[in-house]
Design an enzyme around this catalytic site. Sequence first.
Site, short mmCIF file in Angstrom:
data_model
loop_
_atom_site.label_atom_id
_atom_site.label_comp_id
_atom_site.label_asym_id
_atom_site.label_seq_id
_atom_site.Cartn_x
_atom_site.Cartn_y
_atom_site.Cartn_z
N GLY A 58 0.77 -2.01 6.11
CA GLY A 58 -0.16 -2.64 6.93
C GLY A 58 -0.84 -4.02 6.64
NE ARG A 107 3.28 2.97 14.01
CZ ARG A 107 1.91 3.29 13.09
NH1 ARG A 107 1.04 3.73 13.82
NH2 ARG A 107 2.33 3.70 11.23
N GLY A 157 2.22 4.54 4.73
CA GLY A 157 2.04 5.41 3.29
C GLY A 157 4.04 5.69 2.90
CE LYS A 162 -11.40 -0.67 -5.65
NZ LYS A 162 -12.09 0.92 -4.74
#
Length: 397
Positions: free
Chosen positions: A355, A39, A378, A197
Amino acid sequence: MARTFKTLDDMGDIHGKRVLVREDLNVPMADGAVTDGTRLRATVATVGELADKGAIVLVLAHFGRPKGQRNPEMSLAMVVKPYSAVLGRPVRFIDWDGADAAVATLQPGDIAVLENTRFFAGEEKNDPALVADIAKLGDLYVNDAFSAAHRAHASTEGLAHVLPAFAGRAMEAELDALDKALGNPEHPVAAVVGGAKVSSKLDVLKHLVTKVDHLIIGGGMANTFLAARGVDVGKSLCEHDLVGTAEEIFTAAEGANCTIHLPYDVVVSKEFAPNPPSLRTCNVHEVAADEMILDVGPSAVEALADVLKTCKTLVWNGPLGAFETPPFDAATVALAKTAAALTVGGSLVSVAGGGDTVAALNQAGAGDDFTFVSTAGGAFLEWMEGKELPGVAALAR
């Protein structure tokens, strides 16, 4: 692409101007050292260019989740030394107490990091009073933190409404890549969506079937779709309560002319452990009651590689198997290598993010060959869901 946002190219003469730059400096640290500087490196293009043009660069960022309280363990003061090393330039640290006076001492070309924006309770509430206070320190605003663009916070969204606002170089590259991947892509488009999931990627799947020509489903979530097709998945990870939802996604895909690809051969084992003795490859209809599916099989991977060879664009989120545990990384590695080779060959635009995805592609040694790899978690997922990101929308004026 019709640009809806201004970039650093639109700023004009900025010599001596104070530029508030929102970056993502929320890096992992251990014993006072940064353990992954990805980052920090992503900010170099923007911060360096602004400083070279004589701007007074004031970097805004958050660190951890201090929940509106001052917490010395989450002070950005810790990041300043490693950040200075990455930039190859001196960096000042400025606390919020006395920030006005400290900023006034800076000269054109100077770079300073302001203390953690989340030390203010008003940051995450996008409090107009806090926005006004921070805005007083600058003349212009640059948002270069796509990874925080899904948050409507004071430093990510509010400032764009009160100061002339521009996208930084990292933000610009991200938005251009995402536009090529799903905004205005060249068809046929394939999407690889993996992960444990279905429930965590429902909105992604529902949005993608309306956007792509081929939807490749892997990971534990593929088991739920196989179950919806009447396959007995043994003791595999499977959300049996979402079989009806999987059926709805099949129906929506059919209506949108999107082909859903599920594995027809799989790698199974009776135990989830590295290189287990019970490891075998079989047809999906041959999974025993005491076995679990842990990866996509080699024949299915070959077929998926053939699908990618017919496509012009690929968007990838999530691994195909339990890639952290060998040999259940084989399918992800093989397909990632195919995508990388097609990208290098010039026939495929490949964009990946999230990620686990970044880790999986790096494990395959393929990340550097993709057209673009987003480190945003996100924000990348919300973009794949087709949601408007407040930090991006605020730049589009």
